[in-house]
Motif scaffolding. Sequence first.
Motif, PDB file in Angstrom:
ATOM      1  N   VAL A 250       0.868  -1.176   0.000  1.00 37.52           N
ATOM      2  CA  VAL A 250       0.000   0.000   0.000  1.00 37.52           C
ATOM      3  C   VAL A 250       0.904   1.224   0.000  1.00 37.52           C
ATOM      4  O   VAL A 250       1.731   1.381   0.904  1.00 37.52           O
ATOM      5  N   GLU A 253       0.369   7.419  -0.823  1.00 36.83           N
ATOM      6  CA  GLU A 253      -0.806   8.184  -1.250  1.00 36.83           C
ATOM      7  C   GLU A 253      -2.094   7.520  -0.785  1.00 36.83           C
ATOM      8  O   GLU A 253      -3.003   8.181  -0.267  1.00 36.83           O
ATOM      9  N   LEU A 254      -2.191   6.199  -0.928  1.00 38.36           N
ATOM     10  CA  LEU A 254      -3.399   5.497  -0.500  1.00 38.36           C
ATOM     11  C   LEU A 254      -3.555   5.545   1.021  1.00 38.36           C
ATOM     12  O   LEU A 254      -4.673   5.656   1.538  1.00 38.36           O
ATOM     13  N   CYS A 255      -2.429   5.483   1.736  1.00 40.78           N
ATOM     14  CA  CYS A 255      -2.491   5.579   3.193  1.00 40.78           C
ATOM     15  C   CYS A 255      -3.047   6.926   3.625  1.00 40.78           C
ATOM     16  O   CYS A 255      -3.883   7.012   4.531  1.00 40.78           O
ATOM     17  N   ARG A 257      -4.970   8.870   1.797  1.00 42.08           N
ATOM     18  CA  ARG A 257      -6.373   8.940   1.391  1.00 42.08           C
ATOM     19  C   ARG A 257      -7.270   8.173   2.359  1.00 42.08           C
ATOM     20  O   ARG A 257      -8.404   8.580   2.635  1.00 42.08           O
ATOM     21  N   TYR A 258      -6.771   7.052   2.871  1.00 41.86           N
ATOM     22  CA  TYR A 258      -7.551   6.292   3.850  1.00 41.86           C
ATOM     23  C   TYR A 258      -7.832   7.151   5.081  1.00 41.86           C
ATOM     24  O   TYR A 258      -8.984   7.258   5.535  1.00 41.86           O
ATOM     25  N   LEU A 290     -12.545   7.335  -0.041  1.00 40.10           N
ATOM     26  CA  LEU A 290     -12.418   6.037  -0.690  1.00 40.10           C
ATOM     27  C   LEU A 290     -13.732   5.277  -0.596  1.00 40.10           C
ATOM     28  O   LEU A 290     -14.507   5.448   0.349  1.00 40.10           O
ATOM     29  N   LYS A 294     -12.741  -0.205  -1.576  1.00 39.92           N
ATOM     30  CA  LYS A 294     -11.311   0.089  -1.492  1.00 39.92           C
ATOM     31  C   LYS A 294     -10.833   0.052  -0.050  1.00 39.92           C
ATOM     32  O   LYS A 294      -9.730  -0.438   0.236  1.00 39.92           O
ATOM     33  N   LEU A 298      -7.810  -2.281   1.538  1.00 42.97           N
ATOM     34  CA  LEU A 298      -6.652  -1.787   2.288  1.00 42.97           C
ATOM     35  C   LEU A 298      -6.569  -2.424   3.669  1.00 42.97           C
ATOM     36  O   LEU A 298      -5.489  -2.828   4.123  1.00 42.97           O
TER      37      LEU A 298
END
Length: 334
Positions: A250, A253-255, A257-258, A290, A294, A298
């Motif tokens: 992961v 950026e995704l972290c 966004r979470y 998200l 998604k 994650l």
Amino acid sequence: MKYEFTRRDFIQTLLTGVLLGPVVLKTQAFNVSGVPTRALGKTGEQVSIVGFGGWDLGFIDEKLAIRMMHEGIESGITFIDNAWEYNQGRSEEVVGKGLKSGNLRDKVFLMTKVCARDYEGAKRHLEDALRRLQTDRIDLVQFHAIQYDGDRQRIFDPEKGALKAIMEAKKEGKLRYIGFTGHRDPQIHLDMLSMPFEWDAMQMPLNIMDAHFNSFQKRVLPVANDRNIAVLGMKSLVGDFDRISSRVQVNAELCRRYSLSLPVSSLVCGMQNFEEMRMMIDIARDFKPLTEEKINELLDKATVAAKTGEAEFYKDSAKGYGCSYHTKVLRDGL
């Protein structure tokens, strides 16, 4: 008939807090500078959904930090985190220089933290902060790293406690709102919330790992939301830019966004160069939470790496993570 706790039930439990996101996102407002804002709890204030981490601003080169502040603020990052002890006071000094040189004080919501739990100590820390930050008022003052034995008792002591000093300073116009922070144990946050005081804000680690171990997201976030206390998220990358991605597939950026998909007012982000800052600005612009699908993905990826709590080293009292000021106080009895 015996009830079976299915995988879907488990994931749904982890989604506690995330599912409250739409309520808070209704307060997310467009900002002409590019970074949206959200309501700061019940205060009536709006703050940028991402904020500068004060420790990092005092850790990197001063000229770089000031240039980043100028560009970031003009791009819409209006929330600035800090603390009395960060980099032995250098973080507050750098932020003060950056705000003064850019004539930017009135464009930001300025927060710092005092470390002392006693009246005289808290008063001194606040005066140090005002001087270093080169301002006559701080928007939000928080008690830093509430996680040591006797913290609540010392802070709330009616004669010698830190809260007395902070309340006096508020009456004098030196600060506007009051909160507290902590990294270690959700129960400590809940204990602080049980005290007879109306907190304006609180700060806690919120990330895909936390959801699986001794979770602030599951235990504290819904309580704060129910009481309309502003939540400031931190440790979205678990304390280092690649600390999560080195354990699970992961990316940073995704972290981020979470954590922004949770019902938080602002996410404090450590940013040590223009690339990291501009990435956060891009993430924040036109931010949408998200999807549940998604989020499930994650959380599922983080399950194994997160279950022991090793990744979130700040939750382990044996690691000694917290406030260096208190380490000295407890050692020397100051």
